[in-house]
Structures are given as structure tokens and as C-alpha cells.
Design a protein around this motif. Sequence first.
Motif, short mmCIF file in Angstrom:
data_model
loop_
_atom_site.label_atom_id
_atom_site.label_comp_id
_atom_site.label_asym_id
_atom_site.label_seq_id
_atom_site.Cartn_x
_atom_site.Cartn_y
_atom_site.Cartn_z
N GLN A 180 0.80 -1.23 -0.04
CA GLN A 180 0.05 -0.06 -0.14
C GLN A 180 0.84 1.09 0.21
O GLN A 180 1.28 1.82 1.16
CB GLN A 180 -0.93 0.14 1.40
CG GLN A 180 -1.75 1.20 1.40
CD GLN A 180 -2.97 0.76 0.68
OE1 GLN A 180 -3.38 -0.42 0.31
NE2 GLN A 180 -3.79 2.09 -0.02
N CYS A 191 -6.03 3.73 3.83
CA CYS A 191 -5.23 2.72 4.47
C CYS A 191 -6.18 2.21 5.85
O CYS A 191 -7.16 2.90 6.38
CB CYS A 191 -4.17 3.22 5.23
SG CYS A 191 -2.84 3.77 4.02
N GLY A 237 -2.10 -2.72 8.81
CA GLY A 237 -2.58 -1.30 8.75
C GLY A 237 -1.57 -0.36 9.25
O GLY A 237 -0.19 -0.66 9.49
#
Length: 295
Positions: A180, A191, A237
Motif C-alpha cells: 500500500q 489505509c 494497517g
Amino acid sequence: MNLLKKHIPNIHNLQSFVCAAQYNSFTQAALELHITQSAISRQIKELENQLGVPLFKRVRQRVVLTDTGHRFLIDAKKIIRITEDSMLRAMSVGAKSSLNIAALPTFTSRWIIPKLETFIESNPDIALNFSSRTKPFDFNSKIADLAIHFGKPNWPQAQCYLICKEQMIPVASTEYLQKQPIKQLPDLQNCNLLQLTSRLGSWKLWFEQHQLDISHNNHLSFDQFSMIIDALKANLGIALLPKYFIDKELSQGSVMQLGDAIETDDCYYLVVPDDKADNRQVMRFKDWLLNYAEH
């Protein structure tokens, strides 16, 4: 309510009972404990007389627990375990003074423990006992001699000494960033956000200060910072963490800082109850901890 002395079980009787219950055999229990079978029978009979109920019944060539025996077995094991733990704690401390510290778990593991070797080396006569506490408590309960507290410097009948302020920084693992990519701050809006259950507004505050929209992010909540750090390392994350909780990973390069820090209104404090203010061991730990806090 205090038990009469006649109602306090003999620890040897409890050991014989637990061992006999394990094997369903007085004979096997006697072999295990290196005493005679008659001694096992006598000790269990003494226990049954104290309780006023039978603990075993005979079925063919073996003994089995009664319903009461099954229930009492749980408590008997607990009594033996607590007794053994108490003895081991006393033996490990020996002639040392003991200092009981109620501490926030992640702050202890990430901030205090890496520094603790210097205190142990200079204070070999003090045995430290840490226990996890996340909320204030009454020192009169004898839970601890000291506490590590996060919040405001308010604690009845105690003094709060500032350890450090808290600066929260957004971070992500390098592996997560490969999946990401974040090239500019607006990319954070796509996110997963890892957040502390007790501080659900922290990410919202950070996003607002950077004029970002948080409405499209997925949220994963945890009740301990240590869980958030584990989730961060598992590439789940991005996290908003106190910088000193993640310094090691930042220096190793496994975690990257993504933006500016924000300072929270609350701080970390060492709490010393008024009746321990002149205690020599307490003063030595306080001086050591606050000396580190100044550097």
C-alpha cells in the motif's frame, strides 16, 4: 469471616487428596508421595472429617471422587499452587527488600524494561515485582507500592511525578508500504487504521490537523498498545503510536514514520503514595526513573 483453626486444611492432607484423585488410587498416591497407604488414608479421612462430607467412594478396586470431591479438587489445587508460588516468591527475594509496582503493560515493556538493567545493577538488594494495571486504584488496598499512570496528575493521597509527555506518530511497516504505497499524505485515506479502544479520537484528531478525510478508512481497534504493535508488524494497517513505543523498529528500518507527530494532553507519571514518600526503596526507584526521564 475468619475460619477457625480446626477448619484450616493441612497442606499435606491436600497434597494426598490431589494425588489420590489424580490416580484414583490410594496405593499409587502413596508411591508417588513416598509415604504409606495407611498415611494416605488417614490424611484424606482427616480432610473429610474437617469438611464433614466424603470426598471418595470405592468402586470395585479403585476409589473415585464424589461430586463434592470433584468440586473441592479445583480449590485444593488452587490452594497448593498459591502456597507454592508464595514460597517461591519468598525464597527468590530472600533478604532483599521488595518493591511492588503497578504498571501500564506496554509502557513497562517498551520504555522501562529496556532501561531496567542499570537499576538492577546499582540496587541488587531490591527485588522488583511488576503487575499490570491500566486504571487508578486505592493504595490502601496494598496492591502496590508505586504506580505508573497515564493521564492527568491527579491521584488521591499520592504525588505524581512527570516521566514524559506523549508524542504520537503515524507509522507503518515497510512490508505494508510495499503493498500500500504512500507517496503523499492523502494516500493515508485509503489505509486500515489501527487504533486504541480507549482513544478512538486520536486518528480523527490527526486527520483533522492535516485536513484529511477519515470517513473512507477501515478501523481495527485493540485495547492494548502491544496488540497494535503486533498488528502493525503483521502488516494489517498503519498505527498512531507513542514514538518511544516504536523507536527500536524505527531504528531498525522495519517501520517507517509517515507524518508529523501530535502531542496529547495527557502524560506518563510515576505515582508515589503519601505514606511511601520517605521509603528508601521507593526513593531509589523514583530517583532512578526520573533521572532517565530527564535525558
